[in-house]
Design a protein around this motif. Structure first.
Motif, mmCIF file in Angstrom:
data_model
loop_
_atom_site.group_PDB
_atom_site.id
_atom_site.type_symbol
_atom_site.label_atom_id
_atom_site.label_comp_id
_atom_site.label_asym_id
_atom_site.label_seq_id
_atom_site.Cartn_x
_atom_site.Cartn_y
_atom_site.Cartn_z
ATOM 1 N N GLU A 42 5.276 128.994 9.246
ATOM 2 C CA GLU A 42 5.202 130.390 9.697
ATOM 3 C C GLU A 42 5.981 131.305 8.758
ATOM 4 O OE1 GLU A 42 3.566 131.780 12.747
ATOM 5 O OE2 GLU A 42 2.520 129.994 11.999
ATOM 6 N N TYR A 43 7.124 130.853 8.331
ATOM 7 C CA TYR A 43 7.966 131.640 7.421
ATOM 8 C C TYR A 43 7.268 131.876 6.089
ATOM 9 C CZ TYR A 43 12.036 132.597 4.400
ATOM 10 O OH TYR A 43 12.913 133.139 3.490
ATOM 11 N N ILE A 44 6.667 130.822 5.545
ATOM 12 C CA ILE A 44 5.926 130.958 4.289
ATOM 13 C C ILE A 44 4.759 131.931 4.469
ATOM 14 C CG2 ILE A 44 4.427 129.747 2.657
ATOM 15 C CD1 ILE A 44 6.210 127.234 3.199
ATOM 16 N N GLN A 45 4.014 131.764 5.551
ATOM 17 C CA GLN A 45 2.854 132.619 5.823
ATOM 18 C C GLN A 45 3.266 134.079 5.949
ATOM 19 O OE1 GLN A 45 -0.614 131.276 6.537
ATOM 20 N NE2 GLN A 45 -0.847 133.370 5.809
ATOM 21 N N ASN A 46 4.407 134.319 6.585
ATOM 22 C CA ASN A 46 4.835 135.689 6.885
ATOM 23 C C ASN A 46 5.490 136.398 5.702
ATOM 24 O OD1 ASN A 46 3.928 135.275 9.477
ATOM 25 N ND2 ASN A 46 5.954 135.040 10.389
ATOM 26 N N TYR A 47 6.160 135.627 4.833
ATOM 27 C CA TYR A 47 7.014 136.286 3.845
ATOM 28 C C TYR A 47 6.676 135.998 2.379
ATOM 29 C CZ TYR A 47 10.036 137.888 7.587
ATOM 30 O OH TYR A 47 10.517 138.532 8.703
ATOM 31 N N HIS A 48 5.808 135.031 2.103
ATOM 32 C CA HIS A 48 5.506 134.763 0.701
ATOM 33 C C HIS A 48 4.424 135.710 0.190
ATOM 34 C CE1 HIS A 48 5.677 132.741 -3.018
ATOM 35 N NE2 HIS A 48 4.628 131.956 -2.885
ATOM 36 N N ASN A 49 4.482 135.987 -1.088
ATOM 37 C CA ASN A 49 3.505 136.852 -1.751
ATOM 38 C C ASN A 49 2.080 136.359 -1.470
ATOM 39 O OD1 ASN A 49 1.952 138.377 -3.509
ATOM 40 N ND2 ASN A 49 2.948 137.647 -5.368
ATOM 41 N N LYS A 63 14.770 133.069 10.957
ATOM 42 C CA LYS A 63 15.033 133.046 12.399
ATOM 43 C C LYS A 63 13.964 133.821 13.159
ATOM 44 C CE LYS A 63 20.066 132.441 12.241
ATOM 45 N NZ LYS A 63 21.385 133.099 12.482
ATOM 46 N N GLY A 64 13.488 134.907 12.561
ATOM 47 C CA GLY A 64 12.452 135.697 13.208
ATOM 48 C C GLY A 64 11.116 134.989 13.265
ATOM 49 N N ALA A 65 10.883 134.090 12.295
ATOM 50 C CA ALA A 65 9.619 133.344 12.249
ATOM 51 C C ALA A 65 9.709 132.026 13.005
ATOM 52 C CB ALA A 65 9.230 133.069 10.797
ATOM 53 N N GLN A 77 9.346 141.621 8.868
ATOM 54 C CA GLN A 77 8.189 141.119 8.121
ATOM 55 C C GLN A 77 7.400 142.264 7.491
ATOM 56 O OE1 GLN A 77 5.437 138.687 10.386
ATOM 57 N NE2 GLN A 77 3.832 138.915 8.857
ATOM 58 N N GLN A 78 7.097 143.291 8.291
ATOM 59 C CA GLN A 78 6.333 144.424 7.784
ATOM 60 C C GLN A 78 7.120 145.188 6.724
ATOM 61 O OE1 GLN A 78 6.833 143.523 10.900
ATOM 62 N NE2 GLN A 78 5.105 144.028 12.258
ATOM 63 N N ARG A 79 8.404 145.352 6.943
ATOM 64 C CA ARG A 79 9.239 146.078 5.984
ATOM 65 C C ARG A 79 9.331 145.327 4.660
ATOM 66 N NH1 ARG A 79 14.278 145.951 8.861
ATOM 67 N NH2 ARG A 79 15.209 146.737 6.927
ATOM 68 N N CYS A 80 9.445 144.004 4.715
ATOM 69 C CA CYS A 80 9.486 143.216 3.477
ATOM 70 C C CYS A 80 8.175 143.366 2.702
ATOM 71 C CB CYS A 80 9.737 141.738 3.807
ATOM 72 S SG CYS A 80 11.460 141.328 4.126
ATOM 73 N N LYS A 91 8.076 113.510 8.396
ATOM 74 C CA LYS A 91 8.759 114.012 9.589
ATOM 75 C C LYS A 91 9.729 115.144 9.245
ATOM 76 C CE LYS A 91 8.560 109.584 12.082
ATOM 77 N NZ LYS A 91 7.942 108.786 11.004
ATOM 78 N N VAL A 92 9.240 116.128 8.532
ATOM 79 C CA VAL A 92 10.092 117.240 8.104
ATOM 80 C C VAL A 92 10.557 118.039 9.321
ATOM 81 C CG1 VAL A 92 10.193 119.356 6.749
ATOM 82 C CG2 VAL A 92 8.872 117.395 5.908
ATOM 83 N N PRO A 93 11.863 118.170 9.525
ATOM 84 C CA PRO A 93 12.339 118.990 10.650
ATOM 85 C C PRO A 93 11.911 120.446 10.477
ATOM 86 C CG PRO A 93 14.116 117.616 9.769
ATOM 87 C CD PRO A 93 12.976 117.538 8.794
ATOM 88 N N HIS A 94 11.613 121.104 11.586
ATOM 89 C CA HIS A 94 11.267 122.535 11.589
ATOM 90 C C HIS A 94 10.036 122.832 10.733
ATOM 91 C CE1 HIS A 94 15.321 122.585 13.183
ATOM 92 N NE2 HIS A 94 15.814 122.221 12.007
ATOM 93 N N LEU A 95 9.120 121.894 10.647
ATOM 94 C CA LEU A 95 7.966 122.078 9.765
ATOM 95 C C LEU A 95 7.090 123.235 10.211
ATOM 96 C CD1 LEU A 95 6.308 121.196 7.358
ATOM 97 C CD2 LEU A 95 5.211 119.452 8.785
ATOM 98 N N TYR A 96 6.862 123.365 11.510
ATOM 99 C CA TYR A 96 6.020 124.463 11.995
ATOM 100 C C TYR A 96 6.634 125.814 11.615
ATOM 101 C CZ TYR A 96 3.229 127.466 15.004
ATOM 102 O OH TYR A 96 2.403 128.464 15.462
ATOM 103 N N SER A 97 7.938 125.969 11.837
ATOM 104 C CA SER A 97 8.597 127.236 11.515
ATOM 105 C C SER A 97 8.593 127.506 10.020
ATOM 106 C CB SER A 97 10.039 127.225 12.042
ATOM 107 O OG SER A 97 10.058 127.260 13.456
#
Length: 272
Positions: free
Chosen positions: A206-213, A96-98, A47-50, A197-203
């Protein structure tokens, strides 16, 4: 970046991706003794490297003569396209990390057992209770799992919200008291999220929060994302006190739904 004059930036891009994927192209460590023309990191501090890589590339491109005359909006657009390309290559491993499988299971269970909640219970404006339109909005939200790039995932949220805003704009009553407004958005959005009922919605969040601009999340996309987070939190914590529903009726239906769900899927962690 395909232009000859951008060869140095293209090389940096390739080196970053290979530093993640490695020679096996799956983030696994290279064979012992293999000499690489780059430093392999795999998913270590990804995450930090990206974030550092995208910031560096944005600065480099904004100073490059190819893009130096672009507006700030143009520069952000270039960064977003770069992000999409990189995450199309490494997004599977970044996700996977998120990922938080326990939180995903808890949220999925919660959405299933609360399926009995009606638009009326959430005080959705009667003028916007169009099941056809709401189904379209749900379908847009479900497309999140079809994409790897965080920008493409948040675009699904924006499209879902746009469908809701369109019905808010079109379904106007004949008097001021029935006319839908901005305050009508969140209740109907919560209802859509609950029913989708989106599967994996929480993840996904988190992925969007961690990796999007981060700058891209200061626009309409950010507004939609904040509301998605609010909807998830509301669904996880709601009880009869925040619904237009009889408390005994709510508790009875919830208890029945939880028993049915647990009989089919097993008890939730910590349940007695």
């Amino acid at each position: 970046l395909l232009r000859p004059e951008c060869a140095e930036l293209t090389q940096e891009l390739k080196l970053f991706i290979t530093s993640v994927l490695g020679p096996n192209k799956d983030t696994s460590p290279p064979p012992k003794g293999l000499v690489l023309p780059y430093t392999f990191y795999g998913t270590y501090m990804l995450q930090q490297r990206c974030a550092q890589f995208f910031d560096h590339m944005q600065k480099s491109m904004s100073e490059h003569f190819t893009w130096k005359d672009l507006s700030e909006t143009g520069v952000q657009s270039v960064r977003n396209h770069l992000e999409k390309y990189v995450m199309s290559k490494i997004g599977e491993y970044a996700y996977k990390g998120a990922q938080d499988e326990n939180a995903d299971r808890e949220l999925s269970r919660r959405m299933e057992v609360l399926d009995f909640i009606s638009p009326e219970a959430l005080e959705v404006n009667p003028n916007v209770q169009n099941e056809v339109v709401l189904t379209i909005a749900q379908d847009e939200l479900r497309k999140m799992n079809h994409h790897k790039a965080p920008g493409d995932k948040i675009a699904c949220v924006v499209k879902c919200a746009s469908v809701i805003f369109s019905v808010l704009n079109l379904k106007r009553g004949s008097d001021e008291t029935s006319r839908p407004g901005a305050d009508d958005f969140l209740p109907i959005f919560i209802y859509v999220v609950l029913k989708a009922k989106v599967p994996h919605l929480y993840s996904n969040c988190e992925y969007i929060q961690n990796y999007h601009n981060p700058r891209a999340l200061m626009s309409k996309a950010g507004y939609c994302f904040v509301n998605l987070r609010s909807a998830v939190e509301f669904i996880m914590t709601l009880d009869a006190s925040v619904l237009k529903m009889d408390e005994d009726d709510f508790n009875r239906k919830l208890s029945e739904a939880e028993k049915s769900y647990d009989a089919l899927h097993g008890k939730a962690p910590g349940a007695v």
